[in-house]
Scaffold this motif. Sequence first.
Motif, PDB file in Angstrom:
ATOM      1  N   LEU A   1       1.843   5.931   0.951  1.00  0.00           N
ATOM      2  CA  LEU A   1       1.458   5.976   2.662  1.00  0.00           C
ATOM      3  C   LEU A   1       2.061   7.350   2.090  1.00  0.00           C
ATOM      4  CD1 LEU A   1       2.454   3.785   5.494  1.00  0.00           C
ATOM      5  CD2 LEU A   1       0.693   4.386   4.510  1.00  0.00           C
TER       6      LEU A   1
ATOM      7  N   ILE B   1      -5.384   5.282   6.311  1.00  0.00           N
ATOM      8  CA  ILE B   1      -5.650   4.343   5.473  1.00  0.00           C
ATOM      9  C   ILE B   1      -5.875   2.600   6.313  1.00  0.00           C
ATOM     10  CG2 ILE B   1      -4.185   5.061   3.838  1.00  0.00           C
ATOM     11  CD1 ILE B   1      -3.396   1.850   5.486  1.00  0.00           C
TER      12      ILE B   1
ATOM     13  N   PHE C   1       0.891  -0.905  -0.394  1.00  0.00           N
ATOM     14  CA  PHE C   1       0.097   0.083  -0.029  1.00  0.00           C
ATOM     15  C   PHE C   1       1.093   1.304  -0.047  1.00  0.00           C
ATOM     16  CE2 PHE C   1       0.716  -1.743   4.188  1.00  0.00           C
ATOM     17  CZ  PHE C   1       0.510  -0.407   4.825  1.00  0.00           C
TER      18      PHE C   1
ATOM     19  N   TYR D   1      -6.000  -1.585   5.462  1.00  0.00           N
ATOM     20  CA  TYR D   1      -5.603  -2.498   3.924  1.00  0.00           C
ATOM     21  C   TYR D   1      -5.460  -3.732   4.242  1.00  0.00           C
ATOM     22  CZ  TYR D   1      -1.430  -4.974   1.689  1.00  0.00           C
ATOM     23  OH  TYR D   1      -1.373  -5.781   1.099  1.00  0.00           O
TER      24      TYR D   1
END
Length: 211
Positions: A145, A156, A143, A158
């Motif tokens: 950032l 976030i 992911f 995930y």
Amino acid sequence: HNIGAFNLVLKDESASSAAANRFALNADVTLSVDQAAIFQYDSTSSRWRAAAVGVVTAGQVIQVLSTIKTDTFSTSTTGSWVAVTGVSQAITPASTANKVLVRVMLTHSTDQVAGVNCYGRLTRGGTAIGVGAVAGSRTLAGFHLQVINADEAVTIMYEFYDSPASVAAQTYAVEIYLESGSKYIGRSFTDTDTANWGRYPAVITCMEVKV
């Protein structure tokens, strides 16, 4: 949960157990392969009593374990992967066939006005999992950032559905890779002690799923 190859018999009021450790079931209970039972301890009678008995079927969640990090984390290490301290969770699967659904939630910020790339990934036992395919010199991550402005805090979420293929304890953790500047987890870059600025938890949850 009977994960063996033979029936498991739970004896009712067995004299071979200490009185406070006995089952009060009215009769012996047999758990066949892949059957499970939930027990509740009755402190009044000092006995374990059955709350539910049934078969664990594919898709059911067998166990859920979670770690919540309520303090903050920061790093200025660039160009290499860094573990986010305190964001890890161990789980021991009941079967090599079962899968583990891992979910991560965290809030991050940076000190860079223009924002810089920062990548995140999951590890299992220190090995990266759930990352993209190899493509030249590109960073393999799970992911991204990135925030556009300093003091902008972004949350976030995930998740990754893992196949550890093991009944040994598995430890899942989060790592980040920063290009430049500093990265903050659980807070904004400016952290003045007023109501204008917040603090946020980081959470990692592991769920074993029957296959």
